[in-house]
Design a protein around this motif. Structure first.
Motif, PDB file in Angstrom:
ATOM      1  N   UNK A 323      63.860   7.623 -15.448  1.00  0.00           N
ATOM      2  CA  UNK A 323      63.261   8.539 -16.410  1.00  0.00           C
ATOM      3  C   UNK A 323      63.518  10.000 -16.102  1.00  0.00           C
ATOM      4  N   UNK A 324      62.802  10.847 -16.808  1.00  0.00           N
ATOM      5  CA  UNK A 324      62.949  12.297 -16.714  1.00  0.00           C
ATOM      6  C   UNK A 324      62.590  12.785 -15.307  1.00  0.00           C
ATOM      7  N   UNK A 325      63.519  13.484 -14.652  1.00  0.00           N
ATOM      8  CA  UNK A 325      63.292  13.965 -13.290  1.00  0.00           C
ATOM      9  C   UNK A 325      62.139  14.980 -13.237  1.00  0.00           C
ATOM     10  N   UNK A 326      61.871  15.638 -14.358  1.00  0.00           N
ATOM     11  CA  UNK A 326      60.753  16.581 -14.388  1.00  0.00           C
ATOM     12  C   UNK A 326      59.407  15.870 -14.265  1.00  0.00           C
ATOM     13  N   UNK A 327      59.422  14.554 -14.465  1.00  0.00           N
ATOM     14  CA  UNK A 327      58.197  13.762 -14.342  1.00  0.00           C
ATOM     15  C   UNK A 327      58.162  12.962 -13.046  1.00  0.00           C
ATOM     16  N   UNK A 331      54.143   8.414 -11.106  1.00  0.00           N
ATOM     17  CA  UNK A 331      54.781   7.104 -10.942  1.00  0.00           C
ATOM     18  C   UNK A 331      55.338   6.654 -12.294  1.00  0.00           C
ATOM     19  N   UNK A 332      56.181   5.625 -12.273  1.00  0.00           N
ATOM     20  CA  UNK A 332      56.944   5.284 -13.485  1.00  0.00           C
ATOM     21  C   UNK A 332      56.073   4.782 -14.624  1.00  0.00           C
ATOM     22  N   UNK A 333      54.828   4.386 -14.347  1.00  0.00           N
ATOM     23  CA  UNK A 333      53.970   3.910 -15.432  1.00  0.00           C
ATOM     24  C   UNK A 333      53.584   5.033 -16.385  1.00  0.00           C
ATOM     25  N   UNK A 334      53.806   6.304 -15.986  1.00  0.00           N
ATOM     26  CA  UNK A 334      53.415   7.453 -16.808  1.00  0.00           C
ATOM     27  C   UNK A 334      54.614   8.234 -17.346  1.00  0.00           C
ATOM     28  N   UNK A 335      55.826   7.701 -17.175  1.00  0.00           N
ATOM     29  CA  UNK A 335      57.017   8.488 -17.523  1.00  0.00           C
ATOM     30  C   UNK A 335      57.633   8.117 -18.873  1.00  0.00           C
ATOM     31  N   UNK A 336      57.175   7.059 -19.500  1.00  0.00           N
ATOM     32  CA  UNK A 336      57.877   6.548 -20.679  1.00  0.00           C
ATOM     33  C   UNK A 336      56.934   6.350 -21.868  1.00  0.00           C
ATOM     34  N   UNK A 337      57.535   6.452 -23.055  1.00  0.00           N
ATOM     35  CA  UNK A 337      56.789   6.088 -24.259  1.00  0.00           C
ATOM     36  C   UNK A 337      56.504   4.593 -24.250  1.00  0.00           C
ATOM     37  N   UNK A 338      57.511   3.814 -23.825  1.00  0.00           N
ATOM     38  CA  UNK A 338      57.362   2.350 -23.750  1.00  0.00           C
ATOM     39  C   UNK A 338      57.935   1.881 -22.413  1.00  0.00           C
TER      40      UNK A 338
END
Length: 383
Positions: A323-327, A331-338
């Protein structure tokens, strides 16, 4: 010698004439035979009908006398939905809505087989009707067919909705001969109905564990199976592997240019977090302006290793770089729309094996869910 050469010349001349005649015959036969198309025509989807009831409140029920039965017929090829009210054995009061007059589908979270449909009646005026389907699976099939119809006839450059297939399979190091039943699998929950099982998805994501096939061999195999099942040449956009844990993503050709910012990553959670026999692989990308993440994992096995599996999950959550490096501080559970998380999680049922088999034979699954380690750990907020 001259005599022999003369005989040989006549013999060769005879063979040449016979060969020319055979070629002319083949050419004539080929021209007279009907030409076979090299590309199979895509299959038309027949009209599908769904038996439903109109969901009404008590006040409305007193007005109309009783709950009304309807038939919703989806014509994907014609781009229309026909709503017919049933009365006794006859069908009457039918209305036809073209694809552009269906404004919104609203799925009830509380009642899994209930769906609200917002229709455009006049300009800037709409009407909502709530329908009760026979089952949640029927509702999902209806929604998928309606989605396909709207995408097929939409004049917009971009799709309103897309469908995603995610599958996980521990192959036990035995390469598969056929996987067509996997692509069309129908299980419990929000899965494909028999009416829509042959409809191609926009995106296919395959997660496997103990897959001994090479990466290219596996992707080529998947493309071939999808071509046979859907008659579409799906494009591979990502492939990531960690030992025999693999994730492959394939998309419809028209979506290839809509996908960007593709990322892949892996995390080892085997012995001392250095062996890749256990761990996770992941893929992330942007579909137009929407972010997607997919994680396929193979966690520690063993009935008594629940705490270790929980730690595997936390390590993957923290270390998988997608995902986005700015995020990246999240953790990855908060980085994506889905975010889709799947795999061989290896959580077990805390129950004697014979009891488990007895419940399964009676199709009594609720007692098994109550002793499922994954459910128990989620309730304790440990994962």
């Amino acid at each position: 010698l001259v005599l022999k050469l003369s005989v040989l010349k006549d013999f060769l001349s005879s063979i040449e004439k016979k060969a020319l005649k055979a070629l002319r015959d083949i050419s004539t036969t080929a021209q007279s035979a009907p030409s076979q198309p090299s590309i199979r025509k895509a299959k038309n989807i027949p009209v599908q009908a769904f038996e439903v009831k109109l969901d009404v409140n008590l006040a409305d029920l007193t007005k109309i006398g009783k709950s009304q039965k309807y038939t919703l017929s989806v014509d994907v090829e014609g781009g229309k939905l026909v709503v017919m009210k049933k009365q006794r054995d006859s069908q009457e009061d039918w209305n036809t809505f073209t694809h552009d007059k269906i404004r919104q589908l609203i799925k009830s979270q509380r009642v899994q087989n209930k769906l609200g449909i917002v229709f455009e009646k006049e300009k800037d005026k709409s009407q909502r009707k709530d329908f009760i389907f026979v089952s949640a699976r029927k509702r999902e099939a209806f929604c998928q067919l309606l989605q396909l119809m709207k995408n097929k006839h939409s004049k917009q450059d971009e799709p309103d909705m897309i469908s995603v297939f995610t599958g996980t399979w521990n192959m036990g190091s035995v390469p598969p001969q056929k996987i067509t039943s996997w692509l069309g699998s129908k299980g419990l929950g929000k899965t494909l109905d028999e009416m829509s099982v042959t409809i191609p998805h926009d995106i296919y994501v395959f997660g496997t564990q103990e897959n001994s096939m090479g990466d290219k061999e596996w992707v080529d195999f998947l493309r071939g199976v999808l071509k046979d099942c859907t008659e579409i040449e799906y494009r591979p956009i990502a492939m990531q592997s960690l030992w025999n844990i693999k994730i492959a993503v394939l998309v419809k050709p028209e979506h290839e240019n809509r996908i960007s910012h593709i990322g892949t990553s892996s995390v080892k959670t085997g012995i001392a977090n250095t062996l890749g026999n256990k761990g996770a692989v992941g893929v992330s990308f942007m579909f137009n302006g929407t972010s997607f993440g997919f994680v396929n994992c193979h966690l520690t096995s063993g009935n008594e290793k629940t705490a270790r599996r929980n730690q595997n999950y936390l390590d993957i959550l923290r270390l998988l770089s997608l995902g986005d490096k700015q995020l990246s501080s999240f953790d990855i559970s908060l980085r994506f729309t889905h975010l889709f998380w799947f795999g061989d999680l290896n959580y077990r049922l805390d129950m004697d094996i014979q009891e488990i088999l007895n419940y399964i034979s009676r199709k009594e699954f609720e007692p098994l869910l109550k002793v499922d380690q994954l459910n128990l750990e989620k309730e304790k907020h440990k994962i």
